[in-house]
Write an enzyme that holds these catalytic residues in place. Sequence first.
Site, mmCIF file in Angstrom:
data_model
loop_
_atom_site.group_PDB
_atom_site.id
_atom_site.type_symbol
_atom_site.label_atom_id
_atom_site.label_comp_id
_atom_site.label_asym_id
_atom_site.label_seq_id
_atom_site.Cartn_x
_atom_site.Cartn_y
_atom_site.Cartn_z
ATOM 1 N N ASP A 51 6.670 56.097 72.117
ATOM 2 C CA ASP A 51 7.623 56.303 73.204
ATOM 3 C C ASP A 51 7.908 54.956 73.851
ATOM 4 O O ASP A 51 7.401 53.929 73.394
ATOM 5 C CB ASP A 51 7.045 57.284 74.242
ATOM 6 C CG ASP A 51 5.846 56.720 74.980
ATOM 7 O OD1 ASP A 51 5.415 55.585 74.696
ATOM 8 O OD2 ASP A 51 5.320 57.426 75.855
ATOM 9 N N ASP A 99 7.755 53.187 77.679
ATOM 10 C CA ASP A 99 7.233 53.421 79.032
ATOM 11 C C ASP A 99 7.792 52.394 80.007
ATOM 12 O O ASP A 99 7.790 51.199 79.719
ATOM 13 C CB ASP A 99 5.693 53.307 79.022
ATOM 14 C CG ASP A 99 5.058 54.181 77.962
ATOM 15 O OD1 ASP A 99 5.046 55.410 78.125
ATOM 16 O OD2 ASP A 99 4.581 53.632 76.937
ATOM 17 N N ASP A 103 9.233 57.501 79.086
ATOM 18 C CA ASP A 103 8.496 57.825 80.311
ATOM 19 C C ASP A 103 8.912 56.877 81.420
ATOM 20 O O ASP A 103 8.816 55.663 81.265
ATOM 21 C CB ASP A 103 6.987 57.640 80.099
ATOM 22 C CG ASP A 103 6.313 58.891 79.594
ATOM 23 O OD1 ASP A 103 7.033 59.846 79.243
ATOM 24 O OD2 ASP A 103 5.073 58.906 79.544
HETATM 25 N N1 DCP Z 1 -1.289 56.458 80.740
HETATM 26 C C1 DCP Z 1 -1.873 56.883 81.913
HETATM 27 N N2 DCP Z 1 -1.739 58.167 82.335
HETATM 28 C C2 DCP Z 1 -1.026 59.054 81.613
HETATM 29 C C3 DCP Z 1 -0.406 58.651 80.415
HETATM 30 C C4 DCP Z 1 -0.560 57.324 80.003
HETATM 31 O O1 DCP Z 1 -2.537 56.104 82.561
HETATM 32 N N3 DCP Z 1 -0.927 60.316 82.042
HETATM 33 C C5 DCP Z 1 -1.421 55.043 80.343
HETATM 34 C C6 DCP Z 1 -2.317 54.768 79.206
HETATM 35 C C7 DCP Z 1 -1.455 54.243 78.120
HETATM 36 C C8 DCP Z 1 -0.141 53.908 78.782
HETATM 37 O O2 DCP Z 1 -0.136 54.591 80.001
HETATM 38 O O3 DCP Z 1 -2.021 53.120 77.565
HETATM 39 C C9 DCP Z 1 1.027 54.313 77.981
HETATM 40 O O4 DCP Z 1 0.834 55.597 77.384
HETATM 41 P P1 DCP Z 1 1.255 55.881 75.904
HETATM 42 O O5 DCP Z 1 0.710 57.211 75.541
HETATM 43 O O6 DCP Z 1 2.731 55.699 75.747
HETATM 44 O O7 DCP Z 1 0.455 54.791 75.082
HETATM 45 P P2 DCP Z 1 0.943 53.454 74.399
HETATM 46 O O8 DCP Z 1 2.238 53.005 74.976
HETATM 47 O O9 DCP Z 1 -0.211 52.530 74.490
HETATM 48 O O10 DCP Z 1 1.112 53.879 72.887
HETATM 49 P P3 DCP Z 1 2.460 54.074 72.050
HETATM 50 O O11 DCP Z 1 2.797 52.705 71.565
HETATM 51 O O12 DCP Z 1 2.114 54.996 70.941
HETATM 52 O O13 DCP Z 1 3.497 54.639 72.956
HETATM 53 MG MG MG Z 2 3.962 54.219 74.983
#
Ligand code: DCP
Ligand code: MG
Length: 368
Positions: free
Chosen positions: A204, A206, A292
């Site tokens: 995704d 963020d 997000d």
């Molecule tokens: N996060 C958080 N609380 C949430 C969801 C996420 O604190 N309810 C944090 C932890 C993650 C970051 O936000 O590291 C981003 O979430 P992602 O699931 O999008 O994770 P990544 O961006 O690291 O992975 P990807 O590259 O697959 O999107």
């Molecule tokens: Mg992400």
Amino acid sequence: EKYFLLPVLFSAPSYACKRRTTLKNHNTLLTEALSILAESAELNEDEGRGVAFRRAAAVLKCLPKAVSSMEQLRGLPCLGDHSMRVIKDILENGASSEAESTKQSERFKALKVLTGIFGVGAKTADRWFREGIHSLSQLQESGHTLNQAQQAGLQFYDDINLPVSKTEADAISEIVEKAVHAVLPGAEITLTGGFRRGKLTGHDVDFLITHPEEGKEEGLMPKVVSWLESQGFLLYQKTTRNSYLESKDGPGRPASNMDRFERCLSIFKLTKDRCVGQKQGTKQSATAVRVDLVVSPVSQFAFALLGWTGSKLFERELRRWAGHEKAMSLSSHALYDNKQSRYLRASSEEEIFAHLGLEYIPPTERNA
Ligand code: DCP
Ligand code: MG
């Protein structure tokens, strides 16, 4: 005279937040196997086992060289008996039989397909699996009522399960900036998550949004969403409002790692010009991308930025370090010192690391 080649002995701190983990991984065979086992544990809602495999994989990710023998691992933290057996299997046989059989198991495959639907978690997927639903078509035939998120998840299943590229993330960034500046000039937008850590793809995109003047960010999200909707950029969105002030988290107990910012979980429609060849010219095609959006007051921005940059394990380890080693409670909103019974302010990530007594680790080295 005889010379003996001593194996390179590895060492690493046991907290992932004390290690520098770049995207250069010299042990992908090992870490991929351990990640499969972690994923399987998580799908079975065995969090402890999931974390144990994630920690083991993360230690291997930060090593400067490929592991070639078991002896090299002596002294490394976070490698339990089970992980050691998996590593041994791979070093001796080229693959982990447990990871391979997990990957091929009916249950794992089905749970992966079902949780690939946006809005479907491990619990729901497991319930459906036990009802004999193992595929998307079986789900559609089952007559289950799906919520709005799940309906959108099913509708855009293929696009959403394709990795998002950095190019697409940049295109989304432009749209989000336009939207935010249209409704609140002076607001600031930061790309967080995996892309901030330098990843070239993600599941995704963020974003964290704030305004340098405290309070100006209030009520921002609904306006941004309306703007995006009016321009036809949103295929789905669900906004949850800020619940930090009314939450029971309070000093000493922001135990939940769920933060309480105003947050919008969305699916963007991204149109791209696709060159189909010189003769035919350009054709427009569209793809669905998970986005997000999070809005934070500027007083909490550094904590939000640190909390939303990840990786998930890095975040978990930061909180564990804070709690176990420093008697502090870290969340995406604040840092509370339990000994001094007060909140510690910070306006940058560097200050938070300093409060925690940690060397600063830049985002590109937080890929634990
Ligand atoms: N996060 C958080 N609380 C949430 C969801 C996420 O604190 N309810 C944090 C932890 C993650 C970051 O936000 O590291 C981003 O979430 P992602 O699931 O999008 O994770 P990544 O961006 O690291 O992975 P990807 O590259 O697959 O999107
Ligand atoms: Mg992400």
